[in-house]
Design an enzyme around this catalytic site. Structure first.
Site, mmCIF file in Angstrom:
data_model
loop_
_atom_site.group_PDB
_atom_site.id
_atom_site.type_symbol
_atom_site.label_atom_id
_atom_site.label_comp_id
_atom_site.label_asym_id
_atom_site.label_seq_id
_atom_site.Cartn_x
_atom_site.Cartn_y
_atom_site.Cartn_z
ATOM 1 C CD GLU A 89 1.996 -0.192 20.767
ATOM 2 O OE1 GLU A 89 1.439 0.932 20.760
ATOM 3 O OE2 GLU A 89 2.439 -0.715 19.734
ATOM 4 C CG HIS A 149 2.905 2.763 17.825
ATOM 5 N ND1 HIS A 149 1.975 1.815 18.124
ATOM 6 C CD2 HIS A 149 2.551 3.232 16.590
ATOM 7 C CE1 HIS A 149 1.090 1.714 17.153
ATOM 8 N NE2 HIS A 149 1.424 2.560 16.190
ATOM 9 N NE ARG A 161 -2.897 -1.133 14.149
ATOM 10 C CZ ARG A 161 -2.536 0.117 13.934
ATOM 11 N NH1 ARG A 161 -1.239 0.416 13.791
ATOM 12 N NH2 ARG A 161 -3.443 1.082 13.850
ATOM 13 C CB ALA A 205 5.780 4.140 12.049
ATOM 14 N N GLY A 209 0.834 -1.187 0.000
ATOM 15 C CA GLY A 209 0.000 0.000 0.000
ATOM 16 C C GLY A 209 0.870 1.239 0.000
#
Length: 332
Positions: A278, A297, A249, A299, A165
């Site tokens: 998390e 986390h 994920r 990104a 994607g």
């Protein structure tokens, strides 16, 4: 949605604490600046998540929910009679009960492109940190050992992408600038066109990507079909010198099998930006491994990414306020 001075006003709940929506001035200021700029004349009342109060008790007069990482379930949606839009300021919607929203005629949207560059860049960053053995290098520095460890270059290596994607395409584009070969598999490969991939096949070609790649990077959504797509068996098919990258994920990877493979050195290591729990518990086995590079986390945590995402949320709010269907709607 109410009338204030003859103008529409929407109440928006951002399901995070207020501090999570801001960044330092040095990194471009708050993403809410882009949000307000895009809103223009549409008046809004912002509310933020109260951690000690159930979400269902905070949505009674809310028109829009921006879920972030919060779970938005059927009870929450049914408790929000004014709710018109659940607008994710990013990609992931696995925490939103889309069927419940559909039953209540609530639009659900995301921003599939807004964080793609940031995610592609972090993919490359993790690859570089692993290939240059950052953990060992830092340990050597503290011991006074210089000029080691001996790492490797990205040039001439093979990057395998599972999912092509927006973020996968951005990672591929950057990998080609390092003179890498790029292989990819995607469920919808017949509809994807990009000059930055040397091989693109369907998911039945997963084994080829696993066995031929020096880096395998995950860029697919978490669905019942993709949950646990990488387990111990899949990791054992990879080269012993290869690395696994996951910025998508955590649920795409089977935790027990992954930690087992890393401990047994079935692969050289892994770079993870997402985790099964998390924040990560301090006693998590993953934190004890010396062949992983871990980031919290981040990104999508760039000023540009957040601004893109919040601006798109604002555009969708304006469309809904006019009675129009929002962009990137996943349920209508």
């Amino acid at each position: 949605m109410c009338l204030v001075g003859g103008c529409l006003k929407m109440k928006v709940l951002i399901a995070v604490s207020p501090s999570a929506t801001t960044t330092s001035a040095a990194s471009g200021g708050s993403p809410l600046m882009a949000f307000y700029e895009e809103l223009g004349d549409l008046a809004v009342e912002l509310a933020f998540l109260q951690d000690s109060v159930p979400l269902s008790q905070q949505v009674g007069d809310v028109d829009v929910i921006i879920p972030a990482l919060s779970q938005v379930g059927a009870d929450d949606i049914n408790s929000a009679p004014n709710l018109k839009l659940i607008a994710q300021a990013g990609v992931g919607l696995d925490g939103v009960d889309i069927e419940a929203a559909t039953r209540k005629n609530v639009y659900v949207t995301n921003v599939p492109y807004g964080s793609a560059v940031s995610m592609g860049e972090l993919t490359i960053a993790l690859m570089m940190l692993l290939s240059r053995k950052l953990n060992e290098a830092q340990a050597n520095l503290r011991k006074g050992v210089f000029f080691l460890p001996l790492g490797s270059e990205l040039g001439g290596k093979v990057l395998g992408l599972i999912g092509l994607g927006h973020s996968g395409k951005e990672a591929a584009k950057r990998a080609k600038s390092f003179d890498m070969t790029v292989l990819a598999v995607d469920k919808y490969h017949d509809h994807i066109h990009t000059p930055d991939v040397d091989f693109l096949g369907g998911t039945e070609q997963l084994d080829r990507v696993l066995t031929e790649s020096d880096f395998v990077s995950l860029h697919c959504p978490l669905t019942e079909e993709t949950r646990g797509i990488i387990g111990y068996g899949e990791l054992c098919k990879m080269k012993p010198s290869a690395y696994l990258i996951n910025i998508a994920r955590a649920g795409l990877v089977q935790k027990e099998g992954c930690i087992r493979a890393l401990k047994q050195r079935k692969i050289a290591g892994a770079g993870f930006d997402v985790f099964w729990e998390e924040p990560v518990p301090f006693d998590d086995e993953l934190l004890q491994l010396d062949n992983v590079v871990l980031t919290p986390h981040i990104a999508t945590s760039t000023a540009e990414s957040r601004a893109n995402n919040f601006a798109q949320v604002a555009r969708n709010m304006k469309l809904v306020a006019r009675g129009e269907k929002p962009e990137f709607c996943v349920n209508f």
